[in-house]
Design an enzyme around this catalytic site. Structure first.
Site, PDB file in Angstrom:
ATOM      1  N   HIS A  80      -7.433 -20.198  84.608  1.00 58.42           N
ATOM      2  CA  HIS A  80      -7.392 -21.645  84.882  1.00 58.42           C
ATOM      3  C   HIS A  80      -6.864 -21.912  86.289  1.00 58.42           C
ATOM      4  CE1 HIS A  80      -2.977 -22.373  84.172  1.00 58.42           C
ATOM      5  NE2 HIS A  80      -3.085 -21.360  83.332  1.00 58.42           N
ATOM      6  N   ASP A  82      -5.568 -24.961  87.350  1.00 52.21           N
ATOM      7  CA  ASP A  82      -4.539 -25.998  87.494  1.00 52.21           C
ATOM      8  C   ASP A  82      -3.137 -25.401  87.388  1.00 52.21           C
ATOM      9  OD1 ASP A  82      -5.091 -25.550  84.662  1.00 52.21           O
ATOM     10  OD2 ASP A  82      -3.820 -27.276  84.230  1.00 52.21           O
ATOM     11  N   ASP A 143       0.768 -18.810  87.889  1.00 50.30           N
ATOM     12  CA  ASP A 143       0.190 -19.309  86.643  1.00 50.30           C
ATOM     13  C   ASP A 143      -0.751 -20.437  87.009  1.00 50.30           C
ATOM     14  OD1 ASP A 143      -0.378 -20.387  84.194  1.00 50.30           O
ATOM     15  OD2 ASP A 143       1.649 -21.056  83.749  1.00 50.30           O
ATOM     16  N   GLU A 177      -5.756 -26.549  81.878  1.00 49.35           N
ATOM     17  CA  GLU A 177      -5.142 -25.752  80.815  1.00 49.35           C
ATOM     18  C   GLU A 177      -3.731 -26.234  80.531  1.00 49.35           C
ATOM     19  OE1 GLU A 177      -2.880 -22.252  79.059  1.00 49.35           O
ATOM     20  OE2 GLU A 177      -2.467 -23.396  80.855  1.00 49.35           O
ATOM     21  N   GLU A 178      -2.998 -26.553  81.599  1.00 45.83           N
ATOM     22  CA  GLU A 178      -1.580 -26.891  81.453  1.00 45.83           C
ATOM     23  C   GLU A 178      -1.366 -28.206  80.706  1.00 45.83           C
ATOM     24  OE1 GLU A 178       0.695 -24.885  82.045  1.00 45.83           O
ATOM     25  OE2 GLU A 178       0.019 -23.483  83.580  1.00 45.83           O
ATOM     26  N   ASP A 200      -3.791 -14.495  82.126  1.00 48.40           N
ATOM     27  CA  ASP A 200      -2.820 -15.577  82.241  1.00 48.40           C
ATOM     28  C   ASP A 200      -1.492 -15.153  81.622  1.00 48.40           C
ATOM     29  OD1 ASP A 200      -1.857 -18.056  82.897  1.00 48.40           O
ATOM     30  OD2 ASP A 200      -2.868 -19.118  81.275  1.00 48.40           O
ATOM     31  N   HIS A 383       6.143 -22.125  85.832  1.00 47.55           N
ATOM     32  CA  HIS A 383       6.542 -23.538  85.761  1.00 47.55           C
ATOM     33  C   HIS A 383       7.922 -23.745  86.399  1.00 47.55           C
ATOM     34  CE1 HIS A 383       3.725 -24.248  82.044  1.00 47.55           C
ATOM     35  NE2 HIS A 383       3.204 -23.458  82.955  1.00 47.55           N
TER      36      HIS A 383
END
Ligand SMILES: [Zn+2]
Length: 416
Positions: A80, A82, A143, A177-178, A200, A383
């Protein structure tokens, strides 16, 4: 000239692709489309002629089978683009710490952001390798741009080494995705693979094929509102009922704060409050789908106990399904995980298998007909401002992708 996964990664992180859960568009932010478009161009530059972005922003592309291999099963790799809405993702300034020497790393744009080997065994295991961090004000975006970069580097390797035998390999880069929407518009039929792997995950060797099963339950208390100055004997305050209900939820067990491993939990995470009506949203998580039902029943029981002595109040509970443990699907396709184990071993690593205390796009894709476990991409402290990745993990991930392509190629039905 080959471009390493790390070189690609350093470029991709400069795109601001933070997703936004409040957005009403798909993808949720335009920055994601900018990177997805750039990736389409890069795939074309690698000679992957059919690379294209669809109306929802999903990029799909095909690495053709090598000579005589078109009968092999079609497999796919997914990452992903994003980054988490929880952290700033604009103006990311990646810093390469060449042959990291094990010292605490004070990130230059905010001296309170410090990576400490003492706090992070994974970091300690990468002393001597090149590692990459952000500069202190933003996340890094490993990520999942590490996964994107690894798939791109593997694609370049396969396109320039046609002597490596493999079947048709599909690639997808996905948005959002997030914010939980990465699988929403994923066209499994058009992707046309028997299985896929998301890149991921964390440290080199990690392989994940079990996720939580997840539901959310909304508990709504209805009371009665009237002017507080004249409320004696009349008012029923739904906020107080909801507070009482939350206080009844278990704390020492069945809570995110007090569980790990295979233990599930109940997690109140949002409240919409007024005297007349207050809703509490509670996440339900369990590795067994049957366990979700027990947890929902417990929530409902506690909700009704809350109003047992208040006949003027009512309570309603509504369960919404989120996603299911991908293992249910993957157990029916044991090859998908077994070949991943073999591919990891062939890269000189020992597979590290552990349950995901969350969901991935693979959780939903598996139930949409595309069995999709998750492979390591080298993400650490995701994150957060302390996010980091190492060149070693990224190169190993590329190796595992190439190994998987070979291994699935060996599954082609023999003529005769
Ligand atoms: Zn991710």
């Amino acid at each position: 000239m080959k471009t390493s996964a790390l070189d690609r990664f350093l470029r991709y992180v400069t795109f601001d692709t933070r997703s936004d859960e409040k957005s009403s568009t798909f993808p949720s932010t335009p920055g994601q489309l900018t990177l997805l478009r750039a990736l389409t161009d890069e795939l074309h530059a690698l000679g992957i002629a059919d690379a294209a972005m669809d109306a929802h922003g999903y990029v799909m592309a095909t690495i053709p089978a090598t000579r005589g291999m078109s009968g092999a099963p079609v497999i796919g790799f997914i990452a992903h683009v994003d980054t988490s809405p929880e952290m700033p993702g604009a103006n990311v300034k990646p810093i390469v710490h060449t042959q990291y020497d094990g010292r605490d790393l004070v990130l230059p744009d905010d001296p309170t952001a410090i990576l400490r080997v003492a706090d992070d065994p994974a970091l300690a295991s990468r002393i001597g390798y090149d590692i990459v961090t952000a500069s202190g004000l933003t996340l890094l975006g490993a990520d999942d741009k590490a996964g994107v970069a690894e798939i791109m580097a593997a694609a370049e390797h396969l396109m320039t080494h046609r002597e490596v035998p493999h079947g048709t390999v599909r690639i997808a880069f996905t948005p959002d995705e997030e914010v939980g929407h990465g699988a929403d518009h994923f066209d499994v039929t058009r992707f046309g693979a028997v299985c896929a792997y998301t890149l991921d995950g964390g440290s080199a060797g990690e392989l994940e094929y079990e996720s939580f099963s997840a539901d959310a339950i909304t508990v709504t208390f209805k009371g009665f509102n009237t002017h507080p100055g004249y409320a004696k004997g009349k008012m029923v305050n739904a906020i107080k009922l909801a507070a009482d209900f939350v206080a009844r939820l278990p704390r020492e067990r069945l809570s995110p704060e007090t569980t790990d491993g295979y233990d599930g939990y109940l997690h109140p995470y949002q409240m919409e409050a007024s005297v007349d009506r207050t809703s509490v949203k509670v996440l339900l998580r369990d590795f067994k789908t049957a366990g979700l039902k027990e947890k929902a029943a417990l929530v409902e029981r506690l909700a009704h106990e809350t109003i047992a002595n208040e006949p003027r109040a009512t309570v309603e509970c509504k369960v919404d399904e989120s996603y299911r443990n991908m293992r249910v699907v993957l157990d029916r396709h044991p090859d998908v995980v077994e070949l991943a184990r073999t591919a990891i071993r062939r890269a000189g690593l020992e597979p590290i298998e552990k349950p995901i205390r969350g969901g991935t796009d693979g959780s939903r894709l598996s139930f949409m007909g595309l069995p999709t476990p998750n492979l390591f991409a080298g993400e650490h402290s995701f994150h957060s401002r302390l996010e980091w990745v190492s060149r070693y993990d990224m190169d190993k991930a590329v190796e595992v992708i190439v190994n998987l392509c070979r291994l699935w190629g060996e599954r082609r039905p023999t003529a005769g």
